[in-house]
Design a protein around this motif. Sequence first.
Motif, PDB file in Angstrom:
ATOM      1  N   PHE A 213      28.317 -42.738 -48.533  1.00  0.00           N
ATOM      2  CA  PHE A 213      28.190 -41.629 -49.497  1.00  0.00           C
ATOM      3  C   PHE A 213      28.005 -42.146 -50.914  1.00  0.00           C
ATOM      4  O   PHE A 213      28.665 -43.102 -51.336  1.00  0.00           O
ATOM      5  CB  PHE A 213      29.445 -40.749 -49.410  1.00  0.00           C
ATOM      6  CG  PHE A 213      29.541 -39.719 -50.490  1.00  0.00           C
ATOM      7  CD1 PHE A 213      28.833 -38.524 -50.397  1.00  0.00           C
ATOM      8  CD2 PHE A 213      30.339 -39.937 -51.609  1.00  0.00           C
ATOM      9  CE1 PHE A 213      28.934 -37.570 -51.396  1.00  0.00           C
ATOM     10  CE2 PHE A 213      30.437 -38.992 -52.608  1.00  0.00           C
ATOM     11  CZ  PHE A 213      29.726 -37.792 -52.507  1.00  0.00           C
ATOM     12  N   SER A 214      27.098 -41.465 -51.663  1.00  0.00           N
ATOM     13  CA  SER A 214      26.877 -41.820 -53.062  1.00  0.00           C
ATOM     14  C   SER A 214      27.228 -40.650 -53.987  1.00  0.00           C
ATOM     15  O   SER A 214      28.012 -40.805 -54.919  1.00  0.00           O
ATOM     16  CB  SER A 214      25.418 -42.230 -53.285  1.00  0.00           C
ATOM     17  OG  SER A 214      25.160 -42.413 -54.659  1.00  0.00           O
ATOM     18  N   SER A 215      26.637 -39.445 -53.707  1.00  0.00           N
ATOM     19  CA  SER A 215      26.898 -38.295 -54.586  1.00  0.00           C
ATOM     20  C   SER A 215      26.442 -37.010 -53.903  1.00  0.00           C
ATOM     21  O   SER A 215      25.692 -37.039 -52.922  1.00  0.00           O
ATOM     22  CB  SER A 215      26.163 -38.454 -55.920  1.00  0.00           C
ATOM     23  OG  SER A 215      24.751 -38.464 -55.695  1.00  0.00           O
ATOM     24  N   VAL A 216      26.884 -35.877 -54.452  1.00  0.00           N
ATOM     25  CA  VAL A 216      26.435 -34.551 -53.993  1.00  0.00           C
ATOM     26  C   VAL A 216      25.259 -34.136 -54.860  1.00  0.00           C
ATOM     27  O   VAL A 216      25.382 -34.040 -56.085  1.00  0.00           O
ATOM     28  CB  VAL A 216      27.567 -33.504 -54.087  1.00  0.00           C
ATOM     29  CG1 VAL A 216      27.049 -32.131 -53.650  1.00  0.00           C
ATOM     30  CG2 VAL A 216      28.747 -33.919 -53.217  1.00  0.00           C
ATOM     31  N   GLN A 217      24.130 -33.903 -54.235  1.00  0.00           N
ATOM     32  CA  GLN A 217      22.940 -33.521 -54.996  1.00  0.00           C
ATOM     33  C   GLN A 217      22.832 -32.009 -55.189  1.00  0.00           C
ATOM     34  O   GLN A 217      22.377 -31.536 -56.214  1.00  0.00           O
ATOM     35  CB  GLN A 217      21.676 -34.030 -54.289  1.00  0.00           C
ATOM     36  CG  GLN A 217      21.475 -35.529 -54.404  1.00  0.00           C
ATOM     37  CD  GLN A 217      20.098 -35.936 -53.935  1.00  0.00           C
ATOM     38  OE1 GLN A 217      19.576 -35.398 -52.965  1.00  0.00           O
ATOM     39  NE2 GLN A 217      19.510 -36.899 -54.609  1.00  0.00           N
ATOM     40  N   LYS A 225      23.496 -37.569 -51.317  1.00  0.00           N
ATOM     41  CA  LYS A 225      22.727 -38.814 -51.301  1.00  0.00           C
ATOM     42  C   LYS A 225      23.589 -39.919 -50.710  1.00  0.00           C
ATOM     43  O   LYS A 225      24.767 -40.049 -51.038  1.00  0.00           O
ATOM     44  CB  LYS A 225      22.279 -39.192 -52.711  1.00  0.00           C
ATOM     45  CG  LYS A 225      21.396 -40.428 -52.737  1.00  0.00           C
ATOM     46  CD  LYS A 225      20.861 -40.691 -54.138  1.00  0.00           C
ATOM     47  CE  LYS A 225      21.895 -41.346 -55.010  1.00  0.00           C
ATOM     48  NZ  LYS A 225      21.325 -41.810 -56.302  1.00  0.00           N
ATOM     49  N   PHE A 226      22.972 -40.712 -49.807  1.00  0.00           N
ATOM     50  CA  PHE A 226      23.659 -41.833 -49.173  1.00  0.00           C
ATOM     51  C   PHE A 226      22.857 -43.109 -49.429  1.00  0.00           C
ATOM     52  O   PHE A 226      21.623 -43.098 -49.383  1.00  0.00           O
ATOM     53  CB  PHE A 226      23.793 -41.602 -47.672  1.00  0.00           C
ATOM     54  CG  PHE A 226      24.876 -40.619 -47.298  1.00  0.00           C
ATOM     55  CD1 PHE A 226      26.060 -41.061 -46.716  1.00  0.00           C
ATOM     56  CD2 PHE A 226      24.723 -39.262 -47.533  1.00  0.00           C
ATOM     57  CE1 PHE A 226      27.057 -40.165 -46.369  1.00  0.00           C
ATOM     58  CE2 PHE A 226      25.710 -38.354 -47.194  1.00  0.00           C
ATOM     59  CZ  PHE A 226      26.892 -38.804 -46.595  1.00  0.00           C
ATOM     60  N   ASN A 227      23.577 -44.210 -49.688  1.00  0.00           N
ATOM     61  CA  ASN A 227      22.944 -45.508 -49.907  1.00  0.00           C
ATOM     62  C   ASN A 227      22.994 -46.331 -48.630  1.00  0.00           C
ATOM     63  O   ASN A 227      24.022 -46.373 -47.935  1.00  0.00           O
ATOM     64  CB  ASN A 227      23.650 -46.279 -51.022  1.00  0.00           C
ATOM     65  CG  ASN A 227      23.450 -45.625 -52.377  1.00  0.00           C
ATOM     66  OD1 ASN A 227      22.386 -45.052 -52.640  1.00  0.00           O
ATOM     67  ND2 ASN A 227      24.464 -45.691 -53.222  1.00  0.00           N
ATOM     68  N   ARG A 228      21.891 -47.004 -48.328  1.00  0.00           N
ATOM     69  CA  ARG A 228      21.854 -47.846 -47.136  1.00  0.00           C
ATOM     70  C   ARG A 228      22.572 -49.168 -47.401  1.00  0.00           C
ATOM     71  O   ARG A 228      22.522 -49.707 -48.525  1.00  0.00           O
ATOM     72  CB  ARG A 228      20.411 -48.107 -46.718  1.00  0.00           C
ATOM     73  CG  ARG A 228      20.318 -48.852 -45.393  1.00  0.00           C
ATOM     74  CD  ARG A 228      18.902 -48.936 -44.885  1.00  0.00           C
ATOM     75  NE  ARG A 228      18.868 -49.642 -43.600  1.00  0.00           N
ATOM     76  CZ  ARG A 228      17.760 -49.867 -42.901  1.00  0.00           C
ATOM     77  NH1 ARG A 228      16.591 -49.438 -43.358  1.00  0.00           N
ATOM     78  NH2 ARG A 228      17.816 -50.518 -41.754  1.00  0.00           N
ATOM     79  N   THR A 232      17.746 -52.243 -48.554  1.00  0.00           N
ATOM     80  CA  THR A 232      17.557 -51.236 -49.593  1.00  0.00           C
ATOM     81  C   THR A 232      17.095 -49.919 -48.962  1.00  0.00           C
ATOM     82  O   THR A 232      16.215 -49.906 -48.096  1.00  0.00           O
ATOM     83  CB  THR A 232      16.514 -51.702 -50.628  1.00  0.00           C
ATOM     84  OG1 THR A 232      16.948 -52.942 -51.178  1.00  0.00           O
ATOM     85  CG2 THR A 232      16.340 -50.673 -51.728  1.00  0.00           C
ATOM     86  N   GLY A 233      17.654 -48.811 -49.416  1.00  0.00           N
ATOM     87  CA  GLY A 233      17.216 -47.513 -48.912  1.00  0.00           C
ATOM     88  C   GLY A 233      18.160 -46.394 -49.325  1.00  0.00           C
ATOM     89  O   GLY A 233      19.342 -46.614 -49.591  1.00  0.00           O
TER      90      GLY A 233
END
Length: 910
Positions: A213-217, A225-228, A232-233
Amino acid sequence: MDYIIGQMNRRINFLETADKKNELRVHYQARLEYILINLLALLWNKNFEKLQPDDKEYVLSAILRPSVGTLVDISRKLDLDKEIYGNNSVKKVQQVLDKYPMIRNEKIGHGYVYEDSTDEYTSDLRLMYEHVLESNLIYVTNEIDLIQVITLENNVYKGIAYKADGITYMPWSCPEETCPFSINAIYACYNHNNYFCLSPFVVIENEDEFYTFSSVQEKLTGRCKFNRLIKTGIKTYDVPEFLCATVESNSYKRRTANGTIRNIYLNNFKKYIDIGIKKRILDFLLKNKSSVFATIWGHGGVGKTAAIQSVCEDLCNDTKIHFDYIIFVTAKDRYYNYYKGTIQKIDESVDSLEGIVQYMNKVVFDESSNDLIRISEYDGLLLLVIDDFETFSPDEKVKIISFISSLNVNHHKVVITTRSAYLVTGLEIESNELSEEEASAFLIEVLKIEVPNLNIEKIEAELKAPDCKARIHEITSGRPIFIFQLAILLAQKGSLKSTIDFDVKSSSEAIKFLYDRIYEYLSADAKIIFVTLSLLVTEDDLSNVTEKLKFILNKENKEDEFNKALAELVKLRIIELVDNDFFRVYSKEILKLMRYYYQKEERVDDGSITSRLSLVGSEKKLNNEHALLQNADSSRISQKEEVVVNKYRYILNRQQTPVEIKRQALLNLATYLFDTKGKVEQTIKLFKDYNHLFYRDAEMQMMYSKYSWASGIEEYREFAVNILTSLLFSKASIGPDQHLEILGSLVMYRTILAVMSRDQLKETYRYGEIPHSEYLVLFTAQKKTFQSIFNHNGMKLYSAAKKHDLATMNPATRNVVLIGLVQFIEICIRLVKLDLAKEICDFVITTLPYNYHAPFKTKLSKIDAINSKQKTPSTGIKAMPRVAEDISFNPVFTQLVVKKLQEPSGDVVD
């Protein structure tokens, strides 16, 4: 250690061997933050619902766009049992979590990062990871399997187990009794049978692809948004846990993420699709400082309720608080189930101002009270939504509007939704049906929501077929509720082509949902028009003249009142106006409702409507002209002749009067003058004055001829013959029956005139008033007339009579033909064509029943008598044959003929 860390460690080992410092730094950082995310997931799923309201509000707000430091703060708030923060046995983990955000911010958060700084930062990250491993925190140090739960079959959960070595993965199953797993969620398993949930913070796509998990868009959809990891992705996923998250609730209200308190109600949409009115609603609520309330009005099923509910969701999920309280109440007692195409009852609704106020006091002050003043004097910010306002009784509507008017625009906003154009108050926000293009686009969005597995590309291709979008719009009327129903049917049918054969909006349940209460929503004037329309239209023709409607309602001098009520019906799609002169009722089903309420609401018509209707009738013609004609007809009974004539001539001289009205006016006036007043010459003059209008009208020319003949004046009778003769050679459109009647009348008229002329000649000669030589000249001329009648009229009549079936002929036409044949037989006798005369008699006698025979048997007797005399032995003296008297030429028979010719129907009597 778990599968993902195992994969990350393999990558780190390679980079360390290759001495790739920059890449190594990123992987060290990702590994440490993965551990942080895991601990956050553990604490969130374990303790979030146990948080105090203020802490819960903070956590939900902070998770939207979290920094690493924010994630640590959230974890601290969630660690209610002091498993990490405050637990001396895992003190090193706590120190790492506290120290890492600061180091990360110092090293890479601001400014430039050079090689010397990279080495230092990498060393710090490696050291912090080692401290974590040295702790006794089982969630980090133990061997942990990652479980991806996929299905539940026969009380057994099934999925994939990713082993801690970072290499192995295998099928996994677990009895349902072991743990209440969520499908498609990720769990960490330690000590063989202990699980904690990592979702929604960790996502595994496959054995090589992982995201954190990264943030709520987008809060309204829960899109995050999720970071791989390792590569990278970035990916986005809809996370239900973050969808319109609330922070406090009881049985009737909730406190939302931004602090707004709203009552608990059921949204009538899964995911809102904008129909174009939300911006206007929001502008009213947030920018309009002059009006307390607005009305969203539109027809049933166009999305009024969904739009305002979606606005409420926006307000509750904004970062800024706009209202302290949002209260949604509805008078809706039923809804249209688009899955089944049926109307279903709703039990929980309000039906009075008292009910609204009690509920508002309960939500705001936690006590059910009828205190209006407490609400009106509330000095916070309060939004009240009243749904389906038209459902309230008339008295309650008045009370509610009065209550709304007492509210303070600085503290209160009210939005009502209604189907009734009459009930629009405050700022008007109209919700219309969608256009063809909008309806098709809306259908695609609905399919994505309702039937996500459907082949959307196939449907989009089908939409390109000719008239497909037009048909979709036709069967749904562009109303979102019917587009939803169409989408459900489409999912079952599989193709648009087979689905759009069904007219969704015209099912009995759809019609009932849309219109069965519509009368109750109308203003008093609109109600009168609504029921009166039922008198002017039929199922076969749903249209009529607007001016006629105005005349019947006696609104000629009240045009503004009439037009306002008419516009109300147009707005509600009850009628439509065509070319401004005509109206059309939208459907046969609405007409049925109009008739029902006309019978039910007897007070609507006190007799004046039906009385005025009798003046103009319900025929679809310009009612002013009909009214004038009816008025002229009525005046014949009670008014003076001069007044009557002037009224009819006004119609005839009026330029706007249609030809058919002028025609009827001329015939009505002719009947009045000739039959009632005995004004023969005035009648003939009437036809002459307006002959320029009807000189190509066969029926009117025949009437002109009949009246001229019936006058009994020889001059007019000669003119009657001329009229018919000219008619035969004119360009007028003459039907088969008319042609026969013209021939029959001509033979009769000409024969009677010729025989009367012969009789007068004989009388003049008998009394010695003319010499023999003049007698012979005139006699010869008359014989030529007989021959002309024979050649030009009689034979044509006889040939036409044989060609047509006398037995099935129109009675009026047959009557004229038979009279004409009787006269033609006389012509034949006088021209000594006795065989032909006998042939005609035999033809009629063998063709028609007994009651038609008498005149023709009389002629046969006359022919036999003539033949008998011609066989008598000659005396040597050649004498002129004397023509015997014939019943067909005596005055009584002549009057009978004239009378029969003036009658519209009937047969020759014996």
